[in-house]
Design a protein around this motif. Structure first.
Motif, mmCIF file in Angstrom:
data_model
loop_
_atom_site.group_PDB
_atom_site.id
_atom_site.type_symbol
_atom_site.label_atom_id
_atom_site.label_comp_id
_atom_site.label_asym_id
_atom_site.label_seq_id
_atom_site.Cartn_x
_atom_site.Cartn_y
_atom_site.Cartn_z
ATOM 1 N N SER A 1 59.598 97.098 81.534
ATOM 2 C CA SER A 1 58.964 97.834 82.382
ATOM 3 C C SER A 1 57.743 98.538 81.775
ATOM 4 O O SER A 1 56.841 98.953 82.413
ATOM 5 N N LEU A 2 57.534 98.624 80.416
ATOM 6 C CA LEU A 2 56.159 98.999 80.083
ATOM 7 C C LEU A 2 55.023 98.116 80.481
ATOM 8 O O LEU A 2 53.969 98.526 80.934
ATOM 9 N N PHE A 3 55.476 96.695 80.415
ATOM 10 C CA PHE A 3 54.415 95.893 81.008
ATOM 11 C C PHE A 3 53.754 96.244 82.385
ATOM 12 O O PHE A 3 52.926 96.185 82.757
ATOM 13 N N ASN A 4 55.154 96.593 82.985
ATOM 14 C CA ASN A 4 55.087 96.707 84.502
ATOM 15 C C ASN A 4 54.209 97.836 84.723
ATOM 16 O O ASN A 4 53.040 97.977 85.585
ATOM 17 N N MET A 5 54.130 98.973 83.916
ATOM 18 C CA MET A 5 53.411 100.308 83.932
ATOM 19 C C MET A 5 51.830 99.855 83.798
ATOM 20 O O MET A 5 51.154 100.312 84.573
ATOM 21 N N THR A 6 51.747 98.887 82.890
ATOM 22 C CA THR A 6 50.481 98.737 82.521
ATOM 23 C C THR A 6 49.717 97.874 83.772
ATOM 24 O O THR A 6 48.565 98.261 84.281
#
Lengths: 122, 517, 336, 527, 103
Positions: E65-70
């Motif tokens: 989800s961190l990647f998604n946010m980026t």
């Protein structure tokens, strides 16, 4: 360890934060007078008659800064976990983050050269 | 914190394996800086040449890697894949084949853009050139990834760059508009893919494809519904990305609005990349399902792929009948072609990857060639209408002949790569006993004859008043002929490519990601 | 206080938490009341004036009187305003300012929560106030307000980034986002406090923090001379009070945060001074920070908007990034 | 002699002309025409030579060429260790038997004649002759190919070449005609391709265990293999279900029926006859239509004798419908080209009848009818081309009395007409006679009804021919001249062939003798 | 805790559908972009719920989800940039009026 307790307190603080304006404004409503007139309710424009629409188109610059913010703010999403775990990780992680941030710096340089960072009016 | 110690960081040695990707990254960064600091008066075609060089270098790395891996592989194919970063990145022949396709497609596109893109069309030529590099890099990551996260990052690197590329004509309303449509629909499809991925993760607790496959097949019974849900969500998203009907609505608008070389990029590289992950995920995760009593499940999934394929062929080809704009027409033909390309994925047979790869390569050449011709024509006429081809045969006979070759290839007439590809696909489907899809394939090709030959009709049978010759920039002309010759070559000597793919590629070791290692 | 956190959650405990929360709320309100008074006094002193001196002894009740005035003042909502957003905006601005305080540790045992993502929590919540300000500007349907709101947003987002990145150095040194752990990581000698090893980060943090507070020299959003009063030009009475309240609660928050992150929290500057309780040290440092902010206001002129933006992006951001890497390399070489 | 790849030479010799033409300047009109016509003579001579050298007792075995071409390996992982190779194989396989021989001969003759007729072409001779020669390559290839893939390839070459020939050089409605041609024939070839794909994937499967310890699996488009697998399946070959056989047969029937054309699929062909340049119609009507019949024999009848037998009645009925429908509509046409077009439909009905008889006489009759119709309609359209050149119309109500100003052409036209209506002594008679004779022994009623159509045939042919040659002549035709030498030569040559076949039919019946043997045997065994 | 998981998933599904609905039907281009963000965030919620309460809890979902946010941020940035260009040329941000190309 009741870690949840921490969040209960967070919730209490948020609740109190909401409660204060609600109480204060409600109390204020009992205390304050209310005699609205046409003039009072008109939009303030240094005492003149309001001209045009209030919600004017704002400078395109604002958007550009918003875009820059979005990009750089999200960078911190990676910087924070990295920083927290940094001491447990190897040298390579430093290099990786260096590359990552270098890329972002290049982005900054790009914006700089393209005069995005130059503010030219209000 | 145990999870942290599990992370396998990049090793210095891995950098050699990543040479093709790193070449592109470094080139993209350096070129973007170069573009910033180079004086304005220097022609930005320099950047185009440099981009082309870096793509070619990367291509050389890929090929040398592939050859060296092929040489070192023992008969049991055990050493066929190199896995990096805790199996999240994977260099195998599946990926390499795709990378070759991406890179050669991009190289052709870069080459044909050199000197033929006009300043009034794309103001920031330099940006156009170096933005293609991250885009193709994204495609390469997609082909190589063994992990949902890597895969998604690659996908978005490609997508986001393509959004920008589509909107490259900053002052052209059509370009802006198509970029906006592309980003909205593209992001929705990304969200779908992601949503599907989240269920995969939820069922298995890992994002590694091999791990997911293992978990799913072990706990098939518990997750029946979720498997369907995630499959259909992801499939919808991927169908969007490869522009397969009924998720193709963006394609005509975007292809029309984008600068023509970018259209070629979308039609070839972007689509191929979509197929790369489609192939990888479906074969790794979904299709190994169906042990014992649950075989019907795989049947359902493959059937739905075939149905989408059939829909794409039908809708793409019939919708193209009404088009008067060549780029829209090619977009819809691209929809149909996505359908053809889905057939090998949906039908289990022993040669599906080589069929698929072959057709993809054939499609690459004919599409880039056709769009190069479109560029030539629209340069002189100022629009992309089919009618601008009128009398092309009188004005540029050789280009007209080349275009005819592409048309024949698209329409599936023998001696062209397009025909061979379709034939192989049809034979593969016949092996898998999916006879109905063959019928759909071939009948829709007949429908396509009408609009493809509509272009031929314009070129040969219509004429415009004065037949002044068209000036063709050398790179465009050369690209057209490279593509034409390649198309014919694929039609006459298909063995070369098929042997090549077959020599290196092995389904079980190149497509499926194994646990461990 | 920390021990209660370990206990299971019962209604009794909940009541205790609540009680402490209310007590703290009043402490904060009290602080705000007298911070305003103090500010006026300090500025007056620096400008060779007297400051408030009429209401109560030494003018001590001046602020209370002001508050009461605001409370009974008529409240107008412009006809053209977006009514609901107009009402909501001050609340949205104020609530996060109070909510962020929950993570601040005052002494080793006196703290409300010890979130392991404390710093992140602070950063995340403080951003929400910006939305309140933009909303206020937008909902007033007034040109001044809108411009003020937008300026405020631009400024806040521009300085948010250096602010957030400047503390990465501190996190690197401590390997935790928990503010309590961060304080514990700093020693009893003042050179062990983060402000010296992290001098770049500290400077960037202070500058960015002042800017985040919308205080002089970065008070462009409410620049009286250009925008009348910026985003809250249409607000009156107690609604306006909440914007002011939020600003001063943030003064509290930033002062505490600076103390915690860079000034060693409750630690004494030298070990032999540890006999003085931690809370005293904390309050001293805290007071110093608050005073510093007021001092700045009296000393600095307001800067121009273009200077403001380029300073944030072209100076602070690269500096904070450099700081991150210098720290990382330092950690790599000397600590790991 | 066996070393000379004579079949390849015949097939590809027009390419030589194409190559020369490519390097000829586009404005040298006479040179281009000369090269074009000259090139068609090369295969013509080769075919005549082969015709004479053909040894009937050997069934033309001497004439066979088989080269490996496309060899597509398939993945063997699924059979690790058991299978040493696994591939799809398409060969460059040409061969010659009686049927092919006759049709190749017909192609060569009509090719030469049509090349002569091409002198009427007005523009872009270079491209025209390139496409023309390409078309010839395709036709030769179709009749000689013994590999499904190769057959399809040549079939499509004719399709594309004809499309452009019609579309660029045709009359006013050429684009529509070309399109209609393309879509109908495209559909036909698509169905054919489906059928072929199914065949290759099932009957084309082969297991080769000749070398000990090595198993080679292959899918092949080779006709001999497929025939072998279908007729005498070994235990390793895939046995086609009855349903599958039926599907494939119907697909082939429709595919070739469109080309033939069989009644409901005929509309495209009218347009082509009407709009295409006469030289192309000569080829089209003379040879291309025969490709349909040929395909039906080669792939329908030979591969699926049982299916054919059960469908014989349907075929016969279709044939009769074709005859009657063609004849009736030919009667009412006002456009001579359309009369000819409908008569072609009618005559192809006769071919169908002959085929549906499923006996030796009927089949020979059908073949004979194909050759004869090829020659006759080529002659007709040769005349039409020359006529149009002079009168700029071919409408019956605008023509008349031309015998006075051009006696030679009128005479030839009359002969063609007589041949077409089946006058004994001319080629048309033999074909019709044999076909009906064959059918009479099988399906009497249908044969009788069919004969009625033949009688109608006499009426419309005479109406058309006599309407042009006799009757009142309009003033504007007074000055027109008779055929030039370059036009007269092909007319005479074609007439000579027609007469030759009429009086000496065995010259082409003999080569057929052996070609149908295996098929007839199977019918007998199966029946 | 499976009840917990179910309610999170349901919430995510509702958010996703809301986002989809908004993205497909809203007339304002900005709201369309916002709706897309909503869809992406619904997915993040899903991932985090799975990583906490899933069959096999683990950190990967949160990392994802961190990647998604980026990525979502990058996407939004590009989307807004394109919208600005479009707005400059067209003078409207109304999706219904984006019909420059022929059907």
């Amino acid at each position: 360890m009741e870690y949840t307790n921490n969040y209960v307190i967070v919730a209490i603080f948020i609740g109190l934060g909401i409660l204060l304006p609600v109480v204060a404004l409600t109390v204020g409503r009992w205390l304050r007078p209310s005699k609205p007139t046409e003039i009072k309710q008109s939009t303030y424009e240094s005492g003149n008659e309001p001209v045009g629409v209030g919600q004017v188109r704002f400078n395109i610059r604002y958007y550009l800064f918003a875009l820059m913010f979005v990009i750089f703010d999200v960078e911190t999403v990676f910087l924070y976990p990295w920083a927290v775990a940094y001491q447990q990780l190897g040298l390579f992680v430093l290099v990786e983050m260096l590359i990552f941030v270098a890329l972002l710096l290049i982005g900054l340089i790009y914006a700089w050269k393209k005069k995005v960072l130059k503010w030219n009016s209000i | 914190m145990s999870p942290i110690s599990n992370i396998q960081p990049l090793q210095w040695a891995d950098l050699a394996t990543l040479a093709p990707e790193l070449t592109l990254v470094i080139a993209a960064i350096l070129l973007s800086l170069l573009d910033l600091f180079l004086p304005r008066k220097i022609n930005r075609d320099v950047l185009g040449v440099l981009s082309l060089v870096s793509v070619l270098v990367s291509l050389a790395f890929v090929i040398s890697k592939m050859v060296s891996m092929g040489a070192s592989a023992d008969p049991a194919f055990t050493a066929h894949a190199i896995q990096l970063l805790g199996q999240s990145y994977r260099v195998d022949d599946f990926a390499n084949v795709f990378k070759i396709i991406f890179l050669s497609g991009t190289a052709l596109i870069l080459f044909m853009s050199l000197g033929s893109i006009r300043e009034d069309e794309i103001q920031h030529k330099g940006e156009y050139y170096y933005l293609l590099l991250p885009a193709v890099l994204g495609a390469m990551i997609m082909a190589s990834s063994g992990d949902l996260i890597t895969l998604y990052v690659g996908l978005e690197l490609l997508s986001i760059t393509s959004y920008i590329l589509v909107g490259m004509k900053k002052n052209d309303l059509k370009s802006n508009e198509s970029a906006f449509k592309y980003i909205v629909l593209g992001s929705i499809s990304s969200a779908f893919i992601l949503y599907g991925m989240s269920f995969l993760y939820g069922m298995s607790g890992t994002t590694n494809l091999a791990g997911i496959a293992q978990m799913l097949s072990q706990h098939l019974v518990d997750f029946k519904v979720l498997i369907y849900v995630s499959f259909f969500l992801m499939f919808a998203g991927f169908a969007f990305k490869v522009a397969a009907a009924p998720f193709h609505v963006w394609a005509p608008d975007v292809y029309q609005g984008a600068p023509t070389p970018v259209t070629a990029f979308l039609a070839v590289v972007s689509k191929a990349a979509g197929f790369a992950i489609l192939f990888r995920i479906f074969y790794n995760v979904f299709f190994p399902l169906g042990s014992e009593e649950y075989t019907y499940m795989r049947g359902d999934l493959t059937l739905s792929v075939l149905i989408v394929a059939a829909l794409a062929m039908l809708i793409g080809n019939t919708a193209a009948l009404r088009q008067r704009n060549v780029k829209r027409l090619l977009a819809l033909s691209g929809v149909a072609n996505a359908g053809y390309l889905l057939v090998p994925i949906g039908s289990f047979n022993l040669s599906n990857f080589s069929e698929f790869g072959f057709y993809l390569i054939a499609y690459l050449f004919m599409n880039i060639g056709a769009l190069a011709v479109v560029m030539i024509v629209s340069r002189s006429s100022g629009n992309d209408e089919v009618s601008s081809f009128a009398g092309l045969y009188y004005r540029a006979p050789f280009t007209a002949v080349a275009m005819t070759i592409f048309i024949l290839s698209f329409a599936g007439i023998p001696l062209t790569g397009g025909f061979m590809g379709k034939l192989f696909i049809a034979l593969g489907a016949a092996q898998a006993k999916d006879y109905w899809i063959i019928a759909v394939m071939i009948i829709t090709s007949v429908i396509s004859l009408y609009y493809y030959f509509g272009i031929a009709r314009q070129m040969y049978m219509r004429s415009i008043g004065e037949a002044f010759p068209i000036r063709i920039p050398a790179p465009l002309g050369i690209t057209v002929w490279i593509c034409a010759i390649a198309t014919l070559f694929l039609g006459v000597m298909p063995n070369v490519i098929v042997d090549f793919i077959n020599h290196y590629f092995s389904i079980s070791f190149d497509l499926f990601i194994q646990m461990g290692s | 206080m920390g021990t209660w956190l370990q206990e299971p959650l019962t209604w009794t405990n909940f009541a205790i938490f609540l009680a402490w929360g209310v007590v703290f709320l009043f402490i904060v309100l009290g602080f705000v009341t007298y911070a305003i008074y103090f500010e006026r006094k300090v500025i007056g002193w620096m400008q060779l004036r007297i400051g408030p001196n009429r209401v109560g002894p030494l003018g001590l009740f001046q602020t209370l009187a002001d508050i009461f005035k605001l409370l009974i003042k008529e409240d107008t909502i412009p006809r053209k305003a977006d009514r609901w957003l107009f009402i909501l905006a001050p609340v949205i601005t104020y609530v996060p300012s109070f909510a962020v305080l929950v993570v601040i540790p005052y002494t080793d045992s006196l703290y409300f929560t010890d979130l392991n993502v404390g710093l992140l929590y602070y950063g995340a919540l403080s951003c929400i106030s910006t939305i309140g300000i933009i909303l206020a500007g937008w909902a007033s349907n007034n040109k001044y307000s809108l411009l003020g709101g937008m300026r405020s947003a631009a400024q806040m987002i521009s300085y948010e980034i250096p602010l957030v990145i400047s503390v990465v150095g501190v996190i690197l040194l401590n390997g935790s986002l928990s503010l309590r752990t961060i304080v514990n990581g700093q020693g009893d000698y003042f050179w062990q406090w983060n402000f010296l090893p992290q001098i770049i980060g500290f400077v960037v943090f202070i500058i960015a923090a002042v800017s985040e507070l919308n205080r002089t020299p970065f008070d462009l959003p409410e620049a009286e001379s250009e925008l009348v009063a910026g985003y809250h030009v249409e607000y009156s009475g107690f609604r306006f009070a909440f914007f002011m309240l939020a600003e001063y609660v943030y003064v509290f928050a930033i002062a505490s945060l600076t103390t915690v992150l860079f000034l060693g929290g409750w630690h004494a500057p030298f070990p032999f001074l540890t006999f003085i309780p931690g809370i005293i040290w904390f309050i001293l440092k805290f007071m110093f920070c608050v005073f510093f902010l007021f001092w700045l206001r009296a000393t600095m002129p307001r800067i121009r908007v273009d200077q403001l933006m380029s300073f944030g992006w072209k100076v602070l951001l690269p500096l904070s990034l450099i700081n991150v890497f210098v720290t990382a390399i330092y950690v790599e070489l000397f600590i790991k | 002699m066996a070393n000379i790849p004579i079949l390849t030479l015949i097939t590809l010799s027009p390419l030589l002309g194409i190559l020369i033409l490519l390097f000829t300047p586009a404005n040298k009109n006479r040179l281009i025409k000369t090269i074009g016509i000259a090139t068609t003579f090369i295969p013509f001579i080769l075919v005549i030579w082969m015709f004479l050298a053909y040894d009937y007792s050997e069934k033309g075995v001497a004439f066979e060429e088989n080269l490996r071409w496309i060899h597509m390996p398939l993945n063997t992982e699924a059979y690790q260790g058991q299978v040493s190779s696994y591939f799809i194989q398409f060969n460059y396989h040409l061969a010659m038997d009686g049927i092919s021989l006759l049709l190749v001969l017909l192609t060569a003759i009509v090719g030469v004649m049509a090349a002569f007729a091409s002198v009427h072409i007005k523009k872009r001779w270079k491209t025209y002759f390139i496409l023309f020669l390409l078309l010839e390559v395709g036709m030769f290839g179709v009749f000689m190919a013994r590999d499904l893939f190769l057959f399809f390839l040549f079939f499509e070459v004719t399709l594309v070449a004809t499309y452009f020939l019609i579309g660029i050089w045709g009359y006013v409605g050429r684009e529509k005609a070309a399109n209609k041609f393309l879509i109908y024939n495209g559909l036909g070839s698509a169905l054919m391709l489906i059928a072929f794909t199914l065949l290759i994937a099932t009957a084309g499967f082969q297991v080769d265990q000749s070398v000990a310890g090595q198993t080679h699996l292959s899918y092949s488009g080779d006709l001999a293999t497929i025939l072998q697998n279908l007729i005498q399946p070994s235990e390793s070959s895939v046995v086609l279900s009855a349903g599958m056989q039926k599907t494939i047969f119907i697909l082939l029937l429709v595919a070739f029926g469109i080309k033939l054309p069989i009644f409901p699929f005929h509309t495209w062909m009218l347009k082509v006859h009407n709009e295409a340049p006469p030289a192309v119609v000569m080829i089209h009507s003379g040879v291309l239509l025969k490709m349909g019949a040929y395909g039906l024999i080669r792939f329908g009848l030979f591969l699926f004798p049982q299916q054919t037998e059960s469908w014989a009645t349907v075929l016969a009925i279709l044939g009769v419908i074709n005859i009657i429908y063609g004849a009736v509509l030919a009667l009412v046409q006002k456009e001579f080209k359309l009369v000819l077009a409908y008569s072609s439909i009618s005559h192809m009905g006769v071919v169908l009848l002959g085929l549906s008889a499923l006996n030796e006489i009927g089949l020979k009759g059908a073949m004979f009818q194909m050759i004869s119709h090829g020659l006759i309609s080529a002659l007709f359209f040769l005349l039409v081309g020359s006529l149009y050149e002079r009168t700029h119309t071919t409408r019956l109500d605008e023509l008349g009395g031309l015998a006075r100003s051009m006696p030679f052409m009128s005479g030839i036209l009359l002969i063609a007409g007589l041949a077409s209506l089946g006058l004994p002594g001319l080629s048309g008679f033999v074909g019709e006679f044999l076909s009906f004779l064959g059918l009479f022994s099988e399906m009497k009623v249908i044969a009788v009804v069919g004969t009625l159509g033949i009688i109608l045939g006499a009426v419309y042919v005479l109406r058309g021919v006599l309407g042009i040659t006799y009757g009142p002549m309009e003033d504007r035709y007074i000055g027109i001249r008779d055929a030039r030498l370059i036009e007269a030569i092909p007319m005479m040559a074609l007439t000579a062939f027609i007469v030759l076949l009429g009086v000496y039919p065995t010259i082409i019946i003999d080569p057929l003798q052996h070609s149908f043997e295996q098929f007839l045997q199977l019918i007998k065994v199966g029946g | 805790m499976s009840g917990m998981l179910g309610s999170y998933l349901m919430l995510a599904a509702i958010l996703f559908c809301l986002g989809l609905y908004g993205a497909l039907t809203k007339r304002s281009a900005v709201i369309v972009l916002l709706s897309i963000e909503l869809m992406l965030n619904a997915v993040n919620l899903n991932l985090i719920a799975f990583s906490k309460y899933g069959v096999v809890p683990g950190l990967k979902g949160q990392i994802f989800s961190l990647f998604n946010m980026t990525i979502a941020a990058a996407e939004a940035a590009v989307g807004i940039a394109i919208l600005i260009a479009l707005y400059r040329n067209k003078g409207t941000a109304n999706v219904d009026e984006f019909n420059e190309m022929k059907r």
